[in-house]
Enzyme design. Structure first.
Site, PDB file in Angstrom:
ATOM      1  N   HIS A  37       0.847  -1.192   0.000  1.00  0.00           N
ATOM      2  CA  HIS A  37       0.000   0.000   0.000  1.00  0.00           C
ATOM      3  C   HIS A  37       0.882   1.240   0.000  1.00  0.00           C
ATOM      4  CE1 HIS A  37      -3.175  -2.791   1.560  1.00  0.00           C
ATOM      5  NE2 HIS A  37      -3.772  -2.189   0.569  1.00  0.00           N
ATOM      6  N   GLN A 116      -4.171  -7.182  -6.173  1.00  0.00           N
ATOM      7  CA  GLN A 116      -4.182  -8.090  -5.021  1.00  0.00           C
ATOM      8  C   GLN A 116      -5.541  -8.009  -4.325  1.00  0.00           C
ATOM      9  OE1 GLN A 116      -2.411  -7.674  -0.981  1.00  0.00           O
ATOM     10  NE2 GLN A 116      -1.002  -9.274  -1.677  1.00  0.00           N
ATOM     11  N   GLU A 180       0.386 -13.963   5.760  1.00  0.00           N
ATOM     12  CA  GLU A 180       0.615 -12.857   6.693  1.00  0.00           C
ATOM     13  C   GLU A 180      -0.455 -12.740   7.780  1.00  0.00           C
ATOM     14  OE1 GLU A 180       2.254 -12.746   3.951  1.00  0.00           O
ATOM     15  OE2 GLU A 180       4.112 -11.722   4.431  1.00  0.00           O
ATOM     16  N   ARG A 230      -0.913 -16.217  -2.773  1.00  0.00           N
ATOM     17  CA  ARG A 230       0.171 -15.948  -1.801  1.00  0.00           C
ATOM     18  C   ARG A 230      -0.028 -16.895  -0.617  1.00  0.00           C
ATOM     19  NH1 ARG A 230       2.612 -10.415  -0.081  1.00  0.00           N
ATOM     20  NH2 ARG A 230       4.357 -11.161   1.148  1.00  0.00           N
ATOM     21  N   GLU A 269       1.171 -10.739  13.553  1.00  0.00           N
ATOM     22  CA  GLU A 269       1.221 -10.733  15.019  1.00  0.00           C
ATOM     23  C   GLU A 269       2.375 -11.558  15.578  1.00  0.00           C
ATOM     24  OE1 GLU A 269      -2.739 -12.322  14.706  1.00  0.00           O
ATOM     25  OE2 GLU A 269      -2.284 -13.866  16.167  1.00  0.00           O
ATOM     26  N   ARG A 304      13.212  -9.351   1.881  1.00  0.00           N
ATOM     27  CA  ARG A 304      14.585  -8.897   2.056  1.00  0.00           C
ATOM     28  C   ARG A 304      15.473  -9.249   0.867  1.00  0.00           C
ATOM     29  NH1 ARG A 304      17.351  -5.668   3.522  1.00  0.00           N
ATOM     30  NH2 ARG A 304      18.814  -6.318   5.145  1.00  0.00           N
ATOM     31  N   CYS A 350      17.350  -0.139  -1.211  1.00  0.00           N
ATOM     32  CA  CYS A 350      16.427  -0.066  -0.064  1.00  0.00           C
ATOM     33  C   CYS A 350      17.178  -0.576   1.165  1.00  0.00           C
ATOM     34  CB  CYS A 350      15.208  -0.940  -0.332  1.00  0.00           C
ATOM     35  SG  CYS A 350      14.274  -1.288   1.165  1.00  0.00           S
ATOM     36  N   CYS A 353      14.627   0.149   6.242  1.00  0.00           N
ATOM     37  CA  CYS A 353      14.395   0.894   7.480  1.00  0.00           C
ATOM     38  C   CYS A 353      12.906   0.996   7.823  1.00  0.00           C
ATOM     39  CB  CYS A 353      14.979   2.299   7.340  1.00  0.00           C
ATOM     40  SG  CYS A 353      14.184   3.254   6.030  1.00  0.00           S
ATOM     41  N   VAL A 463      34.779  24.621   4.797  1.00  0.00           N
ATOM     42  CA  VAL A 463      34.496  25.921   4.185  1.00  0.00           C
ATOM     43  C   VAL A 463      34.425  26.996   5.268  1.00  0.00           C
ATOM     44  CG1 VAL A 463      32.748  27.229   2.907  1.00  0.00           C
ATOM     45  CG2 VAL A 463      33.280  24.896   2.245  1.00  0.00           C
ATOM     46  N   LEU A 665      14.482  15.624  14.248  1.00  0.00           N
ATOM     47  CA  LEU A 665      15.127  15.455  12.954  1.00  0.00           C
ATOM     48  C   LEU A 665      15.605  14.023  12.792  1.00  0.00           C
ATOM     49  CD1 LEU A 665      16.257  17.265  10.444  1.00  0.00           C
ATOM     50  CD2 LEU A 665      18.344  16.241  11.308  1.00  0.00           C
TER      51      LEU A 665
HETATM   52  P1  NAP Z   1      16.688  11.461  20.502  1.00  0.00           P
HETATM   53  O1  NAP Z   1      15.971  10.331  19.867  1.00  0.00           O
HETATM   54  O2  NAP Z   1      16.027  12.757  20.627  1.00  0.00           O
HETATM   55  O3  NAP Z   1      17.120  10.974  21.972  1.00  0.00           O
HETATM   56  C1  NAP Z   1      17.884  11.749  22.827  1.00  0.00           C
HETATM   57  C2  NAP Z   1      17.899  11.079  24.196  1.00  0.00           C
HETATM   58  O4  NAP Z   1      18.712  11.846  25.041  1.00  0.00           O
HETATM   59  C3  NAP Z   1      16.556  10.960  24.822  1.00  0.00           C
HETATM   60  O5  NAP Z   1      16.406   9.616  25.273  1.00  0.00           O
HETATM   61  C4  NAP Z   1      16.572  11.959  25.981  1.00  0.00           C
HETATM   62  O6  NAP Z   1      15.868  11.311  27.017  1.00  0.00           O
HETATM   63  C5  NAP Z   1      18.043  12.108  26.273  1.00  0.00           C
HETATM   64  N1  NAP Z   1      18.423  13.465  26.662  1.00  0.00           N
HETATM   65  C6  NAP Z   1      18.108  14.627  26.035  1.00  0.00           C
HETATM   66  N2  NAP Z   1      18.670  15.670  26.664  1.00  0.00           N
HETATM   67  C7  NAP Z   1      19.364  15.171  27.701  1.00  0.00           C
HETATM   68  C8  NAP Z   1      20.153  15.755  28.733  1.00  0.00           C
HETATM   69  N3  NAP Z   1      20.332  17.072  28.793  1.00  0.00           N
HETATM   70  N4  NAP Z   1      20.703  14.952  29.647  1.00  0.00           N
HETATM   71  C9  NAP Z   1      20.519  13.616  29.585  1.00  0.00           C
HETATM   72  N5  NAP Z   1      19.784  13.007  28.644  1.00  0.00           N
HETATM   73  C10 NAP Z   1      19.212  13.770  27.706  1.00  0.00           C
HETATM   74  O7  NAP Z   1      18.053  11.721  19.754  1.00  0.00           O
HETATM   75  P2  NAP Z   1      19.127  10.716  19.182  1.00  0.00           P
HETATM   76  O8  NAP Z   1      19.072   9.390  19.834  1.00  0.00           O
HETATM   77  O9  NAP Z   1      20.389  11.477  19.228  1.00  0.00           O
HETATM   78  O10 NAP Z   1      18.668  10.542  17.685  1.00  0.00           O
HETATM   79  C11 NAP Z   1      18.678  11.674  16.784  1.00  0.00           C
HETATM   80  C12 NAP Z   1      17.642  11.509  15.705  1.00  0.00           C
HETATM   81  O11 NAP Z   1      17.968  10.424  14.872  1.00  0.00           O
HETATM   82  C13 NAP Z   1      16.266  11.202  16.266  1.00  0.00           C
HETATM   83  O12 NAP Z   1      15.292  11.852  15.511  1.00  0.00           O
HETATM   84  C14 NAP Z   1      16.116   9.740  16.092  1.00  0.00           C
HETATM   85  O13 NAP Z   1      14.779   9.319  15.930  1.00  0.00           O
HETATM   86  C15 NAP Z   1      16.918   9.489  14.820  1.00  0.00           C
HETATM   87  N6  NAP Z   1      17.442   8.115  14.828  1.00  0.00           N
HETATM   88  C16 NAP Z   1      16.628   7.130  14.399  1.00  0.00           C
HETATM   89  C17 NAP Z   1      17.090   5.831  14.414  1.00  0.00           C
HETATM   90  C18 NAP Z   1      16.233   4.721  13.908  1.00  0.00           C
HETATM   91  O14 NAP Z   1      16.625   3.580  13.969  1.00  0.00           O
HETATM   92  N7  NAP Z   1      15.076   4.983  13.372  1.00  0.00           N
HETATM   93  C19 NAP Z   1      18.347   5.547  14.900  1.00  0.00           C
HETATM   94  C20 NAP Z   1      19.157   6.591  15.348  1.00  0.00           C
HETATM   95  C21 NAP Z   1      18.681   7.865  15.304  1.00  0.00           C
HETATM   96  P3  NAP Z   1      15.500  12.003  28.394  1.00  0.00           P
HETATM   97  O15 NAP Z   1      15.333  13.460  28.098  1.00  0.00           O
HETATM   98  O16 NAP Z   1      14.262  11.312  28.858  1.00  0.00           O
HETATM   99  O17 NAP Z   1      16.642  11.695  29.302  1.00  0.00           O
HETATM  100 FE1  SF4 Z   2      13.327   0.807   1.872  1.00  0.00          FE
HETATM  101 FE2  SF4 Z   2      13.426   2.495   3.949  1.00  0.00          FE
HETATM  102 FE3  SF4 Z   2      12.781   3.327   1.485  1.00  0.00          FE
HETATM  103 FE4  SF4 Z   2      11.076   1.840   2.865  1.00  0.00          FE
HETATM  104  S1  SF4 Z   2      11.766   3.882   3.405  1.00  0.00           S
HETATM  105  S2  SF4 Z   2      11.622   1.620   0.718  1.00  0.00           S
HETATM  106  S3  SF4 Z   2      12.473   0.468   3.872  1.00  0.00           S
HETATM  107  S4  SF4 Z   2      14.744   2.523   2.151  1.00  0.00           S
END
Ligand code: NAP
Ligand code: SF4
Length: 681
Positions: A37, A116, A180, A230, A269, A304, A350, A353, A463, A665
């Site tokens: 979808h 489908q 599924e 399927r 599930e 995958r 891909c 993620c 820069v 972000l």
């Molecule tokens: P985040 O997701 O905003 O997490 C920051 C963590 O630091 C929070 O758990 C916060 O929890 C803690 N924190 C914030 N200020 C603090 C302080 N002053 N003292 C102590 N703890 C503090 O940021 P991130 O882990 O750096 O990730 C950055 C961005 O990348 C996020 O948007 C995230 O979603 C993304 N990301 C995504 C993935 C993924 O797999 N999808 C993986 C990596 C990163 P508390 O304030 O409760 O302590």
């Molecule tokens: Fe693949 Fe991630 Fe794009 Fe979905 S968002 S198609 S999982 S790279």
């Protein structure tokens, strides 16, 4: 013809590129864009205004680039089977014009298309759900009502009617969704089918629903119409079908009139990942291979498979006659063209993620793709040149800057780009996390595109304001990213403390006991990197039996893989750590860490760090975590000093990505922002 087991590979994906003759029609190669979808099917995504026009453009781009067959996202045969109240259903002739637009676009592009047919059964997210028995699924708040015998027969007729309407709309065939954990699968599994009439009880009774649907669809559509079934080949639940039952089901489906059998893995599930990035590539193609030995009709493998090399390998192994890929065609509409031209290294891979696609769809938004934000926005961001050529300077080649430079160059602008280091920014760090290795391929993709588009790339060039003060450019894009935030905790300068960048780069230096401050996405990444036992086989880790000895393909007992370290993952907020992680993958990450014995603590306050370790207060009680290292994952600060300086002197400067905003972000937003800015030039 189906591929002979002893086929030998040739150059340029000889098997993948070979046609498949189904007798009454021929598929031009062995690639299928699998059902998914996009959100463009439902009324809230502009369907009312545009019909299927946006979806048609999305499919057209993929059809033109050489995919043999496209399967649409699931369409319900009746009201009760809709996934949600707004999900698509095809039951009436007045609905055909919108479908004809889709079919026409795909046929003009040179591909074939199947609709489908999916009845959600107890997965329907509304109060009108129906199922074989009135048993609520653990992932749905709605308890379904059990279908009566009369309703079951009506439903079979509804499947046939939808197929017949699809045929009238010009579709080349249908795929009947029997896996599924959706309705048909619910009939097959004794755990969800407790009926005591002729639709439940014995295996023969439980598969009767699926067989009667296939027969009814064949009867309604005649012999020259593709029917893909399927089949749930591995239910991944303890009361799922046994290996012998899956084999018998496949044989009966063939007899009932299916043209091909597609592979379905795992109920939604089942708490086992089947398509997330932690799943090894082509992890389940052996299951398709197992079934292929027992049927004469072509078998399709899936899950995958994200490169033509992997697809070719599945065909070479004799696991399948065709390969279905869904998300890879979101990531790169030109996937097949690049493969067939012998340029697979140019494919935007891909990275599994789910952030831009499934997470969007599950929250009712339009799907797109993290690495290709044009996906599903083909009409808003057409691949056209800008009206006039401009000179664009991009400072910082993390994912936001790379995306901006790439899209601007693609639109015909002269782009000059700089990075203080090499390319990729934070994505380089992500690529170091186990299960995220393919993130490196995204950096390589953008890198190769910049060079193909003649972008002037200056690496290892920091820069300065002086560099840009007097330059002449139509736009200067500041995408200088972020630096880790360091919280003010007494002892933060202690030698045991480091930020996440240092921890990733010097992971072999880390001790056996580690505390992580911050349980956001990066905190989870670091915990996974440190705690999950890399020596434990992936299948064992998730309790999957590669020999398929027990029901559902599960091991009788999942071995305890043990943790490789003592890890504490801490946050100040109350609530469950990882609560804000993505919907379709967050549970996998939380479960992995729990199984690896990571101590996840919420509601902590940090007191100090010294030679004894990290001192915290947890539930009002002072605790000392005697750790060797403390890793700071407490978010980031924007790095954007150049922006203010340039803005002050009137340069046409723009700020994107982490340099603009760190709250909320992520890479998806950064890449999208880069593209949107490039389209504004
Ligand atoms: P985040 O997701 O905003 O997490 C920051 C963590 O630091 C929070 O758990 C916060 O929890 C803690 N924190 C914030 N200020 C603090 C302080 N002053 N003292 C102590 N703890 C503090 O940021 P991130 O882990 O750096 O990730 C950055 C961005 O990348 C996020 O948007 C995230 O979603 C993304 N990301 C995504 C993935 C993924 O797999 N999808 C993986 C990596 C990163 P508390 O304030 O409760 O302590
Ligand atoms: Fe693949 Fe991630 Fe794009 Fe979905 S968002 S198609 S999982 S790279």
């Amino acid at each position: 013809m189906p591929i002979n087991k002893k086929s030998t590979p040739g150059p340029n994906f000889a098997l993948l590129s070979s046609p498949l003759d189904l007798g009454f029609t021929t598929l031009k190669n062995r690639s299928i864009m699998g059902a998914m979808h996009t959100g463009l099917e439902n009324p809230l995504s502009g369907y009312k205004l545009f019909g299927y026009k946006k979806l048609a453009e999305f499919y057209r781009e993929r059809a033109r680039a050489g995919v043999a067959l496209i399967i649409t996202g699931g369409v319900s045969p009746d009201f009760s089977g809709r996934l949600s109240l707004l999900s698509p259903q095809l039951s009436h002739a007045w609905q055909l014009p919108a479908h004809r637009d889709l079919v026409q676009a795909v046929h003009e592009g040179g591909a074939k298309i199947c609709l489908q047919i999916l009845h959600a059964g107890r997965y329907a997210y509304h109060p009108f759900a129906r199922a074989p028995s009135a048993i609520r699924s653990p992932i749905s708040p709605y308890r379904p009502r059990a279908l009566s015998d009369r309703q079951i027969r009506k439903l079979i007729a509804a499947f046939a009617r939808t197929a017949s309407l699809a045929q009238q709309a010009g579709y080349d065939g249908v795929e009947i969704m029997g896996s599924e954990g959706y309705l048909i699968n619910q009939f097959v599994c004794p755990g969800s089918n407790k009926r005591e009439d002729s639709w439940g009880g014995s295996f023969e009774n439980r598969i009767r629903f699926s067989l009667e649907i296939v027969r009814a669809v064949r009867q309604a559509t005649g012999s020259d119409f593709i029917i893909i079934y399927r089949l749930s080949m591995l239910d991944l639940r303890s009361d799922g079908s046994s290996r012998d039952e899956v084999r018998r089901h496949a044989v009966e489906i063939e007899k009932a009139g299916a043209s091909m059998i597609n592979t379905g893995i795992g109920w939604h599930e089942a708490r086992i990942p089947t398509i997330a990035s932690v799943v090894p590539e082509a992890a389940f193609s052996w299951v398709s291979g197992m079934i292929r030995q027992h049927v004469a009709i072509p078998v399709i493998t899936s899950n995958r498979i994200n490169s033509p090399q992997r697809a070719e390998q599945c065909l070479q192994n004799g696991d399948a006659d065709m390969v279905s890929m869904a998300r890879p065609f979101l990531a790169d509409s030109e996937f097949m063209r690049k493969a067939l031209d012998g340029r697979p290294e140019l494919i935007n891979t891909c990275i599994a993620c789910n952030q831009g696609c499934l997470d969007h769809v599950f929250s009712g938004r339009r799907a797109s793709c993290l690495v290709n934000p044009r996906a599903c926005y083909e009409t808003e961001y057409p691949p056209e040149k800008a009206a006039s050529k401009k000179t664009i300077i991009v400072v910082g080649l993390g994912m936001a800057g790379l995306s901006c430079a790439f899209h601007a160059a693609m639109r015909g602008h002269h782009v000059i780009a700089y990075d203080a280091d090499n390319l990729g920014g934070q994505f380089n760090l992500a690529a170091e996390i186990p299960g995220k290795e393919s993130y490196a391929r995204s950096i390589r993709y953008f890198d190769s595109q910049l060079s193909l588009l003649n972008v002037e790339v200056h690496r290892n060039h920091r820069v300065s304001f002086e560099d840009l003060r007097d330059c002449f450019a139509d736009a200067i894009v500041i995408a200088t990213g972020v630096v880790p935030a360091i919280p003010a905790i007494p002892g933060i300068d202690h030698f045991s403390v480091m930020d996440y960048v240092t921890a990733i780069r010097r992971r072999e230096m880390l001790g056996d006991r580690v505390a992580i401050i911050g349980a956001g996405g990066i905190g989870f990444d670091i915990a996974e990197m440190l705690a999950v036992n890399k020596h434990c086989d992936w299948y064992q880790q998730w309790g999957i039996d590669r020999h398929f000895r027990g029901r559902g393909g599960l091991l009788e007992k999942r071995p305890d893989c043990g943790a490789s370290r003592t890890v504490y993952l801490l946050q100040r907020k109350k609530g469950k750590p990882g609560k804000r992680l993505a919907r379709t993958t967050g549970w996998i990450r939380r479960l992995s860490l729990r199984r690896a014995g990571v101590n996840m603590l919420s509601g902590v306050s940090y007191e100090k760090i010294d030679d004894f370790g990290l001192h915290i207060t947890h539930h009002g009680i002072p605790v000392t975590l005697a750790v060797d290292h403390v890793i700071i994952c407490a978010g980031q600060h924007s790095e954007n000093s150049l922006y203010g300086q340039l803005e002050n002197i009137g340069q046409p400067v723009h700020l994107i990505g982490g340099a603009r905003r760190v709250r909320e972000l992520d890479a998806e937003t950064a890449i999208r922002e880069g593209m949107e800015l490039a389209y504004s030039f």
